[in-house]
Scaffold this motif. Structure first.
Motif: not given
Ligand SMILES: [Zn+2]
Length: 231
Positions: A43, A45, A70, A100, A124-126
Motif C-alpha cells: 500500500c 501508506d 491497499s 498491511h 490500512c486506511g484503504s
Molecule cells: Zn494502506
C-alpha cells in the motif's frame, strides 16, 4: 500488542529478521546483491517504507513501487515490464508484496500511532474504508478518475463480502482476502509477460505487513516464497 500479534499472526517475524532471511537466501543462491533490483507491491501508506538496508545493498536505490492503495499492483503489466527491464544483466529481481494491517500498542486491530500524532489512526486506511463500504453495500463509480483505485479495492473484496462482514475480525478477514487478490493479480501479470522474459531470476515473497506504533519494529507474516529461474 505482542499478544494480539501472536494470536492473529503466530508466524510473524520482525522486519529485521525477514531482511536477514532474504539476504541469506539470495547469497545461498549465489546471487550478486548488486545485480539484484527490488520492487514492492505494498500500500502507498508511508508506514510501508520498510527494508531500509536494501536501499544500499541492492542495485538501487529501489524499490520500484508496483502497488497502489491497499497493495494491489495497480502499475499493472506496463509497470511490471518497466521494472523487469531495469534488472541488471544476468541479474535477479526481488518482489515483496502484500497488504498491511496496523496493531496498536494497546492491541487495537487496524490502528497505529504514527510519529507525533496524538491519537491512533486507521491502518490500512484503504481496507478500513473498503470494509465500511461493504457493510453499506456501497460501490464507488469505477469511472471516477479521482478515486478509481479505491473503487477497484472494493470490487476486489466484494466477492467475499459475507465472510468479511460476518467475521469476528472483519478487517483481518479483509486483509486476508486482499492478500489473495494481490497475490493472484501479481502472478497473472507475471504470467501475461512471461513469454517475453529471458535470463532472469525472480525471488517473490508475499505476506502481510503488520505495522505497529511508531517506535516499535514492524512485523511480517510470510505466506508465499517462490524462486523462479527463467532461462
Ligand atoms: Zn494502506
Amino acid at each position: 500488542m505482542y499478544q494480539t500479534i501472536q494470536k492473529h499472526y503466530p508466524d510473524a517475524v520482525r522486519i529485521t529478521e525477514l531482511e536477514t532471511k532474504i539476504i541469506i537466501d539470495l547469497v545461498q543462491k549465489k546471487l550478486d546483491l548488486k545485480s539484484t533490483i527490488w520492487a514492492t507491491s505494498f500500500c502507498s501508506d508511508e508506514v510501508n517504507n520498510l527494508f531500509s538496508p536494501f536501499y544500499d545493498l541492492f542495485a538501487g536505490p529501489g524499490p520500484f513501487m508496483l502497488g497502489g492503495i491497499s497493495g494491489l499492483p495497480f502499475s499493472g503489466i506496463t509497470g511490471m515490464k518497466a521494472f523487469l527491464s531495469h534488472a541488471p544483466s544476468h541479474g535477479a529481481v526481488l518482489i515483496l508484496y502484500g497488504p498491511h494491517i496496523g496493531i496498536s500498542e494497546d492491541g487495537q486491530i487496524g490502528k497505529v500511532n504514527r510519529q507525533n500524532q496524538f491519537a491512533s489512526s486507521t491502518c490500512c486506511g484503504s481496507l478500513v474504508a473498503a470494509v465500511e463500504s461493504l457493510k453499506k453495500e456501497e460501490h464507488l463509480p469505477m469511472n471516477n478518475p479521482l478515486d478509481y483505485q479505491q473503487a477497484r479495492v472494493i470490487e476486489h473484496l466484494y466477492n467475499k463480502r459475507e465472510s468479511i462482514i460476518e467475521s469476528d475480525f472483519p478487517l483481518k478477514e479483509a486483509t486476508d482476502v486482499a492478500y489473495q487478490e494481490i497475490h493472484d493479480k501479481l502472478y497473472n501479470i507475471l504470467r501475461a509477460i512471461k513469454p517475453q522474459l529471458t535470463d532472469l531470476k525472480l525471488y517473490l515473497i508475499g505476506g502481510i505487513v503488520i505495522n505497529t506504533d511508531w517506535a516499535i519494529e514492524d512485523y511480517f507474516e510470510i505466506k508465499n516464497i517462490e524462486f523462479i529461474e527463467l532461462t
